[in-house]
Design a protein around this motif. Structure first.
Motif, PDB file in Angstrom:
ATOM      1  N   ASN A  53       0.857  -1.403  -0.269  1.00 48.89           N
ATOM      2  CA  ASN A  53      -0.188  -0.101   0.209  1.00 48.89           C
ATOM      3  C   ASN A  53       1.138   1.338   0.221  1.00 48.89           C
ATOM      4  OD1 ASN A  53      -2.674  -1.082   0.053  1.00 48.89           O
ATOM      5  ND2 ASN A  53      -2.334  -1.431   2.265  1.00 48.89           N
ATOM      6  N   ALA A  54       1.985   1.474   0.652  1.00 48.23           N
ATOM      7  CA  ALA A  54       2.867   2.497   0.828  1.00 48.23           C
ATOM      8  C   ALA A  54       3.701   2.650  -0.734  1.00 48.23           C
ATOM      9  CB  ALA A  54       3.746   2.493   1.271  1.00 48.23           C
ATOM     10  N   TRP A  55       3.616   1.560  -1.301  1.00 46.38           N
ATOM     11  CA  TRP A  55       4.141   1.594  -2.581  1.00 46.38           C
ATOM     12  C   TRP A  55       3.426   2.612  -3.326  1.00 46.38           C
ATOM     13  CZ3 TRP A  55       8.345   2.468  -5.104  1.00 46.38           C
ATOM     14  CH2 TRP A  55       8.606   1.964  -6.962  1.00 46.38           C
ATOM     15  N   SER A  56       1.850   1.834  -3.385  1.00 56.36           N
ATOM     16  CA  SER A  56       0.828   2.257  -4.508  1.00 56.36           C
ATOM     17  C   SER A  56       0.644   3.796  -4.382  1.00 56.36           C
ATOM     18  CB  SER A  56      -0.074   1.393  -4.502  1.00 56.36           C
ATOM     19  OG  SER A  56      -0.898   2.141  -3.101  1.00 56.36           O
ATOM     20  N   LEU A  57       1.219   4.158  -3.318  1.00 57.63           N
ATOM     21  CA  LEU A  57       1.027   5.595  -2.790  1.00 57.63           C
ATOM     22  C   LEU A  57       2.231   6.832  -3.207  1.00 57.63           C
ATOM     23  CD1 LEU A  57      -0.230   5.301   0.693  1.00 57.63           C
ATOM     24  CD2 LEU A  57      -1.569   6.408  -1.332  1.00 57.63           C
ATOM     25  N   VAL A  58       3.106   5.703  -2.900  1.00 57.19           N
ATOM     26  CA  VAL A  58       4.688   6.579  -3.769  1.00 57.19           C
ATOM     27  C   VAL A  58       4.612   6.142  -5.370  1.00 57.19           C
ATOM     28  CG1 VAL A  58       7.356   6.417  -3.459  1.00 57.19           C
ATOM     29  CG2 VAL A  58       5.437   6.312  -1.134  1.00 57.19           C
ATOM     30  N   ARG A  59       4.711   5.677  -5.629  1.00 52.62           N
ATOM     31  CA  ARG A  59       4.757   4.878  -6.759  1.00 52.62           C
ATOM     32  C   ARG A  59       4.591   6.345  -7.582  1.00 52.62           C
ATOM     33  NH1 ARG A  59       2.021  -0.132  -8.826  1.00 52.62           N
ATOM     34  NH2 ARG A  59       0.473   1.846  -8.462  1.00 52.62           N
ATOM     35  N   PRO A  60       3.280   7.155  -7.614  1.00 52.24           N
ATOM     36  CA  PRO A  60       2.942   8.348  -9.005  1.00 52.24           C
ATOM     37  C   PRO A  60       4.477   9.102  -8.717  1.00 52.24           C
ATOM     38  CG  PRO A  60       1.623   6.980  -7.574  1.00 52.24           C
ATOM     39  CD  PRO A  60       1.996   6.801  -7.333  1.00 52.24           C
ATOM     40  N   TYR A  61       4.479   9.581  -7.156  1.00 55.80           N
ATOM     41  CA  TYR A  61       5.442  10.560  -7.257  1.00 55.80           C
ATOM     42  C   TYR A  61       6.838   9.769  -7.328  1.00 55.80           C
ATOM     43  CZ  TYR A  61       1.756  12.462  -4.905  1.00 55.80           C
ATOM     44  OH  TYR A  61       0.694  12.949  -5.049  1.00 55.80           O
ATOM     45  N   ILE A  62       7.375   8.921  -7.368  1.00 54.59           N
ATOM     46  CA  ILE A  62       8.614   8.591  -7.981  1.00 54.59           C
ATOM     47  C   ILE A  62       8.733   8.628  -9.846  1.00 54.59           C
ATOM     48  CG2 ILE A  62      10.337   6.330  -7.889  1.00 54.59           C
ATOM     49  CD1 ILE A  62       9.280   5.561  -5.160  1.00 54.59           C
ATOM     50  N   ARG A  63       8.206   8.036  -9.937  1.00 56.82           N
ATOM     51  CA  ARG A  63       8.237   8.359 -11.869  1.00 56.82           C
ATOM     52  C   ARG A  63       8.156  10.220 -12.391  1.00 56.82           C
ATOM     53  NH1 ARG A  63       4.888   3.143 -13.644  1.00 56.82           N
ATOM     54  NH2 ARG A  63       6.292   1.912 -12.656  1.00 56.82           N
ATOM     55  N   GLY A  64       6.989  10.517 -12.132  1.00 54.10           N
ATOM     56  CA  GLY A  64       7.524  12.574 -11.936  1.00 54.10           C
ATOM     57  C   GLY A  64       8.579  13.145 -11.509  1.00 54.10           C
ATOM     58  N   ALA A  65       8.392  14.474 -11.153  1.00 55.97           N
ATOM     59  CA  ALA A  65       9.302  15.032 -11.329  1.00 55.97           C
ATOM     60  C   ALA A  65      10.078  15.859 -10.894  1.00 55.97           C
ATOM     61  CB  ALA A  65       8.559  17.088 -11.764  1.00 55.97           C
ATOM     62  N   ARG A  66       9.016  15.221  -8.869  1.00 59.79           N
ATOM     63  CA  ARG A  66      10.051  15.444  -7.834  1.00 59.79           C
ATOM     64  C   ARG A  66      10.770  14.225  -7.216  1.00 59.79           C
ATOM     65  NH1 ARG A  66       6.650  18.918  -4.373  1.00 59.79           N
ATOM     66  NH2 ARG A  66       8.090  18.742  -3.560  1.00 59.79           N
ATOM     67  N   ARG A  67      11.133  13.586  -8.163  1.00 57.15           N
ATOM     68  CA  ARG A  67      12.004  11.823  -7.842  1.00 57.15           C
ATOM     69  C   ARG A  67      12.930  12.285  -6.987  1.00 57.15           C
ATOM     70  NH1 ARG A  67      13.789   7.578 -12.175  1.00 57.15           N
ATOM     71  NH2 ARG A  67      14.186   5.370 -10.674  1.00 57.15           N
ATOM     72  N   GLY A  68      13.770  13.788  -6.378  1.00 60.56           N
ATOM     73  CA  GLY A  68      14.257  12.612  -6.202  1.00 60.56           C
ATOM     74  C   GLY A  68      14.237  13.617  -4.792  1.00 60.56           C
ATOM     75  N   TRP A  69      13.028  14.589  -4.613  1.00 59.03           N
ATOM     76  CA  TRP A  69      12.733  14.959  -3.167  1.00 59.03           C
ATOM     77  C   TRP A  69      11.239  13.783  -2.623  1.00 59.03           C
ATOM     78  CZ3 TRP A  69      12.267  19.219  -0.461  1.00 59.03           C
ATOM     79  CH2 TRP A  69      11.703  19.053   0.573  1.00 59.03           C
ATOM     80  N   THR A  70      11.095  13.141  -3.436  1.00 62.23           N
ATOM     81  CA  THR A  70      10.406  11.606  -3.219  1.00 62.23           C
ATOM     82  C   THR A  70      11.436  10.996  -2.578  1.00 62.23           C
ATOM     83  OG1 THR A  70       8.358  11.864  -4.544  1.00 62.23           O
ATOM     84  CG2 THR A  70       8.689   9.623  -3.639  1.00 62.23           C
ATOM     85  N   VAL A  71      12.181   9.987  -3.097  1.00 60.51           N
ATOM     86  CA  VAL A  71      13.146   9.319  -2.996  1.00 60.51           C
ATOM     87  C   VAL A  71      13.859  10.250  -1.076  1.00 60.51           C
ATOM     88  CG1 VAL A  71      15.664   8.465  -2.774  1.00 60.51           C
ATOM     89  CG2 VAL A  71      13.704   8.770  -4.898  1.00 60.51           C
ATOM     90  N   MET A  72      14.075  10.939  -1.016  1.00 57.77           N
ATOM     91  CA  MET A  72      14.880  12.107   0.435  1.00 57.77           C
ATOM     92  C   MET A  72      13.446  11.856   1.342  1.00 57.77           C
ATOM     93  SD  MET A  72      17.503  14.675  -1.246  1.00 57.77           S
ATOM     94  CE  MET A  72      16.253  16.102  -0.944  1.00 57.77           C
TER      95      MET A  72
END
Length: 173
Positions: free
Chosen positions: A128-147
Motif C-alpha cells: 500500500n505504501a508503494w502504491s501511494l509513493v509510486r506516482p511521485y517516483i515517476r514524476g518531476a519530484r523524483r529526488g524529493w520523494t526518494v529523500m
C-alpha cells in the motif's frame, strides 16, 4: 406517557443489540434505537437527547447512552441493567479470548502462524505504501520523494515514534 418495555425484555434487547457490533458504540446505539423505535418505546426526539447527552458525557459514549436510556425507561434499576447488559457480555468474551491467547501462545504452531500473519501484514503495508509513493517516483519530484522516504526510514530506524516521524515529514515538506 409512553409504555415502557418489561425490564427483562429490555435487558435482553440491550444485551443483544449492544453486543452485536464490533468496534463502534455508535453502531450499537443505532441498532438499539431501531429496535426500541420499532416497538414504540423510543422516538427520534428522545433518542436525539439521549445521544447528545451521551456524546457530551466523558467516557464511553455507548455506556453513557445505555445508562441514560435505562434511566428514562426504568429509573436507576433500568440504568444499572442497561449498563451491565451492554458491558458484561463483551467483557466476558474479551477475557475468555485473552485467556485462550495466553494459553496457546506457547505452542510452536501458534507462534509460527503469528509470525506468518505479521509478515503478511507487513507486506500489505509495504504494498500500500508503494502504491501511494509510486506516482511521485515517476514524476518531476523524483529526488524529493526518494529523500523523503529515506528520511522517514532513517527516523524510524533511529527509533523515532510514528508521530515524530510524521511531524518531521510535515516540516520537511
Amino acid at each position: 406517557m409512553r409504555e415502557s418495555p418489561p425490564l427483562a425484555l429490555f435487558a435482553w434487547l440491550v444485551a443483544r443489540d449492544a453486543n452485536k457490533t464490533i468496534g463502534s458504540g455508535m453502531a450499537s446505539i443505532e441498532l438499539l434505537r431501531r429496535t426500541l423505535e420499532h416497538r414504540g418505546w423510543l422516538d427520534d426526539e428522545e433518542h436525539g437527547i439521549l445521544n447528545a447527552v451521551s456524546r457530551f458525557t466523558p467516557g464511553t459514549n455507548v455506556l453513557a447512552y445505555l445508562a441514560a436510556l435505562g434511566w428514562s425507561l426504568h429509573g436507576s434499576v433500568g440504568a444499572a441493567v442497561a449498563v451491565l447488559g451492554g458491558s458484561v457480555p463483551g467483557s466476558v468474551v474479551v477475557t475468555t479470548l485473552t485467556a485462550v491467547a495466553a494459553a496457546v501462545d506457547r505452542w510452536r504452531a501458534v507462534r509460527a502462524a503469528l509470525t506468518v500473519a505479521t509478515l503478511v501484514a507487513a507486506v500489505l503495508v509495504l504494498v500500500n505504501a508503494w502504491s501511494l509513493v509510486r506516482p511521485y517516483i515517476r514524476g518531476a519530484r523524483r529526488g524529493w520523494t526518494v529523500m523523503t522516504v529515506a528520511l522517514a526510514g532513517l527516523l524510524a530506524f533511529a527509533g523515532a515514534t510514528p508521530v515524530r516521524v510524521l511531524l518531521a515529514l510535515a516540516i520537511w515538506g
